[in-house]
Design a protein around this motif. Structure first.
Motif, mmCIF file in Angstrom:
data_model
loop_
_atom_site.group_PDB
_atom_site.id
_atom_site.type_symbol
_atom_site.label_atom_id
_atom_site.label_comp_id
_atom_site.label_asym_id
_atom_site.label_seq_id
_atom_site.Cartn_x
_atom_site.Cartn_y
_atom_site.Cartn_z
ATOM 1 N N ALA A 280 -6.804 7.454 -2.669
ATOM 2 C CA ALA A 280 -5.786 7.082 -3.656
ATOM 3 C C ALA A 280 -4.959 5.896 -3.173
ATOM 4 N N GLN A 281 -4.690 5.824 -1.864
ATOM 5 C CA GLN A 281 -3.880 4.749 -1.301
ATOM 6 C C GLN A 281 -4.663 4.029 -0.220
ATOM 7 N N GLU A 282 -4.200 2.842 0.102
ATOM 8 C CA GLU A 282 -4.841 2.077 1.161
ATOM 9 C C GLU A 282 -4.568 2.754 2.501
ATOM 10 N N GLY A 283 -5.570 2.816 3.353
ATOM 11 C CA GLY A 283 -5.412 3.471 4.651
ATOM 12 C C GLY A 283 -5.836 4.931 4.618
ATOM 13 N N GLU A 284 -5.890 5.502 3.435
ATOM 14 C CA GLU A 284 -6.320 6.900 3.275
ATOM 15 C C GLU A 284 -7.845 6.912 3.176
ATOM 16 N N SER A 285 -8.460 7.943 3.721
ATOM 17 C CA SER A 285 -9.917 8.033 3.634
ATOM 18 C C SER A 285 -10.317 8.915 2.464
ATOM 19 N N GLY A 286 -11.510 8.661 1.935
ATOM 20 C CA GLY A 286 -12.023 9.500 0.864
ATOM 21 C C GLY A 286 -12.420 10.861 1.421
#
Length: 103
Positions: A48-54
């Motif tokens: 959902a956000q940058e830096g977060e992993s799927g």
């Protein structure tokens, strides 16, 4: 529907035949139930956000109510449910095989 949230049910048809679990939700207008640990579906979720992993999410999908039967944990047997009216006029659910009252 004679199956309610919180009931223990056994799957009698399909790929998860023989598994038992607790009913998490009922969908009475669609005549379907969601059972814990049965009919699992895998879904891939994008970050959902940058830096977060799927991530990969596993969740239960609904089953048709005709593919499950209420399960007696005492007698270890699946049974149909009948509606009985007691002396006061209250409706109760009862297992046909064991005679056990559900509520």
């Amino acid at each position: 529907m004679r199956i309610r949230k919180g009931d223990t049910v056994q799957v009698i048809a399909g790929k998860d035949k023989g598994k038992t679990g607790e009913v998490l939700r009922t969908l009475p207008w669609e005549n379907r139930v969601v059972v814990q640990g049965v009919n699992l579906r895998t879904r891939h979720v994008k970050p959902a956000q940058e830096g977060e992993s799927g991530r990969i999410v596993t969740e239960e999908a609904s089953l048709h109510a005709s593919n499950v039967m209420v399960y007696s944990t005492d007698k270890k047997v699946a049974s149909r449910v009948e509606i009985v009216v007691d002396k006061d006029g209250n409706k109760k659910r009862k297992l046909k095989k064991t005679g056990e009252l559900l509520d």
